[in-house]
Enzyme design. Sequence first.
Site, PDB file in Angstrom:
ATOM      1  N   HIS A 154      33.104  45.138  68.081  1.00 20.40           N
ATOM      2  CA  HIS A 154      32.523  44.982  66.744  1.00 20.40           C
ATOM      3  C   HIS A 154      32.998  43.705  66.047  1.00 20.40           C
ATOM      4  CE1 HIS A 154      31.675  49.599  66.745  1.00 20.40           C
ATOM      5  NE2 HIS A 154      30.824  48.924  67.461  1.00 20.40           N
TER       6      HIS A 154
ATOM      7  N   GLN B  46      36.817  49.148  69.057  1.00 21.06           N
ATOM      8  CA  GLN B  46      35.808  49.121  68.000  1.00 21.06           C
ATOM      9  C   GLN B  46      36.398  48.506  66.732  1.00 21.06           C
ATOM     10  OE1 GLN B  46      35.476  53.589  68.468  1.00 21.06           O
ATOM     11  NE2 GLN B  46      33.328  53.119  68.110  1.00 21.06           N
TER      12      GLN B  46
ATOM     13  N   ILE C 112      38.135  45.943  64.058  1.00 20.93           N
ATOM     14  CA  ILE C 112      37.912  44.537  63.702  1.00 20.93           C
ATOM     15  C   ILE C 112      39.164  43.939  63.060  1.00 20.93           C
ATOM     16  CG2 ILE C 112      35.425  44.824  63.397  1.00 20.93           C
ATOM     17  CD1 ILE C 112      35.891  45.046  60.388  1.00 20.93           C
TER      18      ILE C 112
ATOM     19  N   CYS D  33      27.661  22.213  58.349  1.00 19.49           N
ATOM     20  CA  CYS D  33      26.305  22.090  58.909  1.00 19.49           C
ATOM     21  C   CYS D  33      25.256  22.696  57.989  1.00 19.49           C
ATOM     22  CB  CYS D  33      26.223  22.737  60.296  1.00 19.49           C
ATOM     23  SG  CYS D  33      25.892  24.517  60.290  1.00 19.49           S
TER      24      CYS D  33
ATOM     25  N   PHE E 251      36.993  53.133  57.665  1.00 26.00           N
ATOM     26  CA  PHE E 251      35.810  52.892  56.838  1.00 26.00           C
ATOM     27  C   PHE E 251      34.838  54.061  56.831  1.00 26.00           C
ATOM     28  CE2 PHE E 251      37.798  49.115  56.605  1.00 26.00           C
ATOM     29  CZ  PHE E 251      37.076  48.034  56.171  1.00 26.00           C
TER      30      PHE E 251
ATOM     31  N   CYS F 125      25.763  27.333  63.475  1.00 20.44           N
ATOM     32  CA  CYS F 125      26.310  26.568  64.616  1.00 20.44           C
ATOM     33  C   CYS F 125      27.397  27.342  65.364  1.00 20.44           C
ATOM     34  CB  CYS F 125      26.843  25.214  64.145  1.00 20.44           C
ATOM     35  SG  CYS F 125      28.389  25.321  63.217  1.00 20.44           S
TER      36      CYS F 125
ATOM     37  N   CYS G 235      30.264  30.555  61.554  1.00 18.87           N
ATOM     38  CA  CYS G 235      29.029  30.008  60.992  1.00 18.87           C
ATOM     39  C   CYS G 235      27.829  30.685  61.668  1.00 18.87           C
ATOM     40  CB  CYS G 235      28.954  28.504  61.200  1.00 18.87           C
ATOM     41  SG  CYS G 235      27.355  27.815  60.706  1.00 18.87           S
TER      42      CYS G 235
HETATM   43 ZN   LIG Z   1      27.787  25.548  61.051  1.00 16.12          ZN
END
Ligand SMILES: [Zn+2]
Length: 254
Positions: A121, A101, A103, A156, A35, A132, A129
């Site tokens: 990372h 590093q 992902i 949620c 990247f 939550c 989320c």
């Molecule tokens: Zn959630």
Amino acid sequence: MESDLANLVPLLRKGTNMLVFTGAGISTGSGIPDFRGPEGIWKRRQPVYYDDFMRSEAARVEYWEYKLEGWEAFRNARPNATHQAIVKLELAGKVVSLVTQNIDGLHTKAGTSPQRLVELHGTNSLVECQTCSKRSDPEPHFDAFRKTRRPPACPCGGFLKPATISFGQNLRNEDLERAEAIAKEADLVVVLGSTLSVYPAANIPLIAAGRGAPYVIINRGATKHDSLPEVTLRIEADVEKVFPEAVERSLSTT
Ligand SMILES: [Zn+2]
């Protein structure tokens, strides 16, 4: 090349508690774009900062568009000889801790034990989320976004985001602490495919090297640590051309 191997193999043989630190340079061979490199995606797109993601629906759409663009490549990517060589060290009974590093989730796919792996990372292999913290498989969320162009939400009500550290977002303390603890125990540190230009990640190898552990850097192109006195061995090469072969030789009994 032969002299690089001749210098590296004994260090790998001697190391009993290794810290392997990896960056984008080891995954380009698996089809994952670097990247930050010259062809990197950030030359085409504006990064979406975490605060903007949390504040603005338009920013969330922009973010998911960018993630969708890379999703196929991430999902289909397979570990290469470098990822596998790290697993071989572990299987041979060496204590090998891996701080990455990256992902892309390729260390997990290759078989590195989760308890030996710190993904500083975060990871693209899960969606999280932001309210939550529940984690889930990205695929259904990308499918839904592809159809609706609406950023997915958690039951949620919280915003869902791939579980990576975004621009403007701090690393998780727990991950940083685990990485530091590993560095304080290591008797060898090997950097593979990182320019060591992103902090605080780039500090981790220095914690080990600062305690006197031999410090090896294998990378194609300059790194920020090249001129440091702590560096024991600097190999200028594609990692995949050197490291897997060095591991094979270090594990062979002849
Ligand atoms: Zn959630």
